[in-house]
Design a protein around this motif. Structure first.
Motif, mmCIF file in Angstrom:
data_model
loop_
_atom_site.group_PDB
_atom_site.id
_atom_site.type_symbol
_atom_site.label_atom_id
_atom_site.label_comp_id
_atom_site.label_asym_id
_atom_site.label_seq_id
_atom_site.Cartn_x
_atom_site.Cartn_y
_atom_site.Cartn_z
ATOM 1 N N LEU A 137 144.144 79.379 5.260
ATOM 2 C CA LEU A 137 144.951 78.440 6.032
ATOM 3 C C LEU A 137 145.185 77.147 5.256
ATOM 4 O O LEU A 137 146.301 76.624 5.216
ATOM 5 N N ALA A 138 144.145 76.650 4.603
ATOM 6 C CA ALA A 138 144.280 75.415 3.829
ATOM 7 C C ALA A 138 145.237 75.603 2.652
ATOM 8 O O ALA A 138 146.084 74.738 2.387
ATOM 9 N N TYR A 139 145.128 76.715 1.951
ATOM 10 C CA TYR A 139 145.990 76.954 0.791
ATOM 11 C C TYR A 139 147.421 77.267 1.205
ATOM 12 O O TYR A 139 148.357 76.992 0.457
ATOM 13 N N ALA A 140 147.599 77.844 2.387
ATOM 14 C CA ALA A 140 148.954 78.125 2.863
ATOM 15 C C ALA A 140 149.682 76.839 3.245
ATOM 16 O O ALA A 140 150.913 76.803 3.243
ATOM 17 N N ARG A 141 148.944 75.798 3.548
ATOM 18 C CA ARG A 141 149.558 74.522 3.923
ATOM 19 C C ARG A 141 149.969 73.686 2.719
ATOM 20 O O ARG A 141 150.662 72.689 2.870
ATOM 21 N N ILE A 142 149.541 74.079 1.533
ATOM 22 C CA ILE A 142 149.964 73.377 0.318
ATOM 23 C C ILE A 142 151.429 73.712 0.071
ATOM 24 O O ILE A 142 151.819 74.886 0.151
ATOM 25 N N PRO A 143 152.261 72.721 -0.227
ATOM 26 C CA PRO A 143 153.696 72.997 -0.428
ATOM 27 C C PRO A 143 153.925 74.042 -1.523
ATOM 28 O O PRO A 143 153.292 74.007 -2.592
ATOM 29 N N LYS A 144 154.826 74.956 -1.231
ATOM 30 C CA LYS A 144 155.144 76.029 -2.186
ATOM 31 C C LYS A 144 155.691 75.473 -3.500
ATOM 32 O O LYS A 144 155.573 76.109 -4.541
ATOM 33 N N ASN A 145 156.279 74.285 -3.458
ATOM 34 C CA ASN A 145 156.824 73.679 -4.676
ATOM 35 C C ASN A 145 155.741 73.460 -5.727
ATOM 36 O O ASN A 145 156.005 73.595 -6.924
ATOM 37 N N LEU A 146 154.532 73.132 -5.274
ATOM 38 C CA LEU A 146 153.440 72.936 -6.238
ATOM 39 C C LEU A 146 153.072 74.246 -6.923
ATOM 40 O O LEU A 146 152.833 74.279 -8.131
ATOM 41 N N ARG A 150 142.479 76.967 -9.854
ATOM 42 C CA ARG A 150 141.555 75.953 -10.359
ATOM 43 C C ARG A 150 142.179 74.565 -10.457
ATOM 44 O O ARG A 150 141.542 73.566 -10.160
ATOM 45 N N ARG A 151 143.444 74.486 -10.839
ATOM 46 C CA ARG A 151 144.079 73.184 -11.087
ATOM 47 C C ARG A 151 144.910 72.660 -9.921
ATOM 48 O O ARG A 151 145.180 71.469 -9.850
ATOM 49 N N VAL A 152 145.358 73.541 -9.032
ATOM 50 C CA VAL A 152 146.231 73.103 -7.933
ATOM 51 C C VAL A 152 145.543 73.310 -6.581
ATOM 52 O O VAL A 152 145.295 72.352 -5.847
ATOM 53 N N ALA A 153 145.246 74.553 -6.237
ATOM 54 C CA ALA A 153 144.787 74.875 -4.884
ATOM 55 C C ALA A 153 143.387 74.328 -4.598
ATOM 56 O O ALA A 153 143.181 73.644 -3.593
ATOM 57 N N PHE A 154 142.440 74.611 -5.453
ATOM 58 C CA PHE A 154 141.057 74.210 -5.183
ATOM 59 C C PHE A 154 140.891 72.693 -5.081
ATOM 60 O O PHE A 154 140.240 72.215 -4.147
ATOM 61 N N PRO A 155 141.474 71.903 -5.994
ATOM 62 C CA PRO A 155 141.343 70.440 -5.831
ATOM 63 C C PRO A 155 141.994 69.908 -4.551
ATOM 64 O O PRO A 155 141.498 68.952 -3.956
ATOM 65 N N GLY A 179 142.135 71.471 -1.780
ATOM 66 C CA GLY A 179 141.399 71.997 -0.631
ATOM 67 C C GLY A 179 139.999 71.424 -0.504
ATOM 68 O O GLY A 179 139.118 72.075 0.054
ATOM 69 N N LYS A 180 139.772 70.206 -0.999
ATOM 70 C CA LYS A 180 138.427 69.625 -0.950
ATOM 71 C C LYS A 180 137.851 69.497 0.458
ATOM 72 O O LYS A 180 136.667 69.774 0.645
ATOM 73 N N PRO A 181 138.626 69.089 1.466
ATOM 74 C CA PRO A 181 138.025 69.015 2.803
ATOM 75 C C PRO A 181 137.519 70.372 3.312
ATOM 76 O O PRO A 181 136.439 70.458 3.895
ATOM 77 N N VAL A 182 138.277 71.418 3.061
ATOM 78 C CA VAL A 182 137.843 72.752 3.480
ATOM 79 C C VAL A 182 136.643 73.195 2.662
ATOM 80 O O VAL A 182 135.714 73.816 3.188
ATOM 81 N N THR A 183 136.647 72.858 1.378
ATOM 82 C CA THR A 183 135.513 73.200 0.528
ATOM 83 C C THR A 183 134.238 72.557 1.053
ATOM 84 O O THR A 183 133.185 73.200 1.130
ATOM 85 N N PHE A 184 134.323 71.289 1.420
ATOM 86 C CA PHE A 184 133.155 70.595 1.971
ATOM 87 C C PHE A 184 132.710 71.238 3.278
ATOM 88 O O PHE A 184 131.514 71.449 3.499
ATOM 89 N N ALA A 185 133.657 71.558 4.145
ATOM 90 C CA ALA A 185 133.315 72.166 5.439
ATOM 91 C C ALA A 185 132.653 73.530 5.251
ATOM 92 O O ALA A 185 131.628 73.823 5.884
ATOM 93 N N VAL A 186 133.212 74.352 4.367
ATOM 94 C CA VAL A 186 132.638 75.678 4.128
ATOM 95 C C VAL A 186 131.264 75.550 3.478
ATOM 96 O O VAL A 186 130.327 76.281 3.836
ATOM 97 N N ALA A 187 131.109 74.613 2.543
ATOM 98 C CA ALA A 187 129.807 74.412 1.909
ATOM 99 C C ALA A 187 128.764 73.986 2.940
ATOM 100 O O ALA A 187 127.621 74.470 2.919
ATOM 101 N N LEU A 188 129.137 73.116 3.840
ATOM 102 C CA LEU A 188 128.208 72.665 4.876
ATOM 103 C C LEU A 188 127.837 73.805 5.823
ATOM 104 O O LEU A 188 126.653 74.003 6.144
ATOM 105 N N LEU A 189 128.830 74.566 6.252
ATOM 106 C CA LEU A 189 128.547 75.707 7.129
ATOM 107 C C LEU A 189 127.691 76.769 6.422
ATOM 108 O O LEU A 189 126.779 77.347 7.029
ATOM 109 N N ALA A 190 127.973 77.014 5.153
ATOM 110 C CA ALA A 190 127.187 77.993 4.394
ATOM 111 C C ALA A 190 125.756 77.495 4.201
ATOM 112 O O ALA A 190 124.802 78.276 4.275
ATOM 113 N N PHE A 191 125.604 76.188 3.958
ATOM 114 C CA PHE A 191 124.258 75.623 3.812
ATOM 115 C C PHE A 191 123.464 75.827 5.104
ATOM 116 O O PHE A 191 122.320 76.287 5.070
#
Length: 171
Positions: A95-104, A120-125, A127-139
């Motif tokens: 969901l987070a990556y689908a919300r990134i504009p297709k132009n990027l 690595r260079r576009v999507a993951f950076p 998606g930091k809020p989702v990364t933090f949320a998933v890391a917290l839930l996984a922890f």
């Protein structure tokens, strides 16, 4: 042995949380980058996987870990990370990556980036809020994972903190 149990829990968390984040992120990016028809199928497949109760996986996992000789090891407790722990995390990333504009994504393709480089260079950076949320839930999941530790660990020196505290309570 509470300190040993805490160290075991820290070892599981230190390995499982980053692995969960990376694998869920890759899978989420694959869903977001797919064509719409494939994307719908993958989302439905993920939702169907969410319906499967975790208890239905206990016996097959135990049989597999016994066959591999991984019972009574921390590998068995941290193994859910190899499947991104839960399809819910994959759907969050998708969901987070689908919300990134297709132009990027298109600009990255014009720069001759591979799918991994785009992730690595576009999507993951982005998606930091989702990364933090998933890391917290996984922890939280891996730190308090009592059931997997109970099923796969038998020696006191391999107990994680939740199982060690339960063992103290029963003494």
């Amino acid at each position: 042995p509470v300190w040993s149990n805490m160290l075991n829990s820290l070892i599981v968390v230190a390995g499982a949380v980053p692995l969960t984040v990376v694998i869920a992120s890759w899978a989420g990016y694959a869903i977001a980058a797919a064509d719409p028809k494939t994307q719908r199928r993958l989302i439905v497949l993920s939702l169907l996987a969410l319906i499967v109760p975790v208890s239905a996986l206990w016996v097959p996992r135990f049989a597999m870990f016994r066959w591999l000789g991984l019972t009574d090891s921390l590998w068995a407790v941290g193994s859910p990370a190899l499947m991104a722990t839960t399809p819910f995390y994959v759907l969050l990333f998708a969901l987070a990556y689908a919300r990134i504009p297709k132009n990027l994504y298109e600009a990255a393709l014009l720069e001759n980036m591979t799918p991994f480089q785009i992730w690595r260079r576009v999507a993951f950076p982005l998606g930091k809020p989702v990364t933090f949320a998933v890391a917290l839930l996984a922890f939280i999941f891996h730190w308090s994972n009592f059931t997997d530790a109970l099923l796969y660990l038998s020696s006191l020196e391999n107990f994680t903190l939740p199982l060690g505290l339960r063992a103290l309570q029963t003494l």
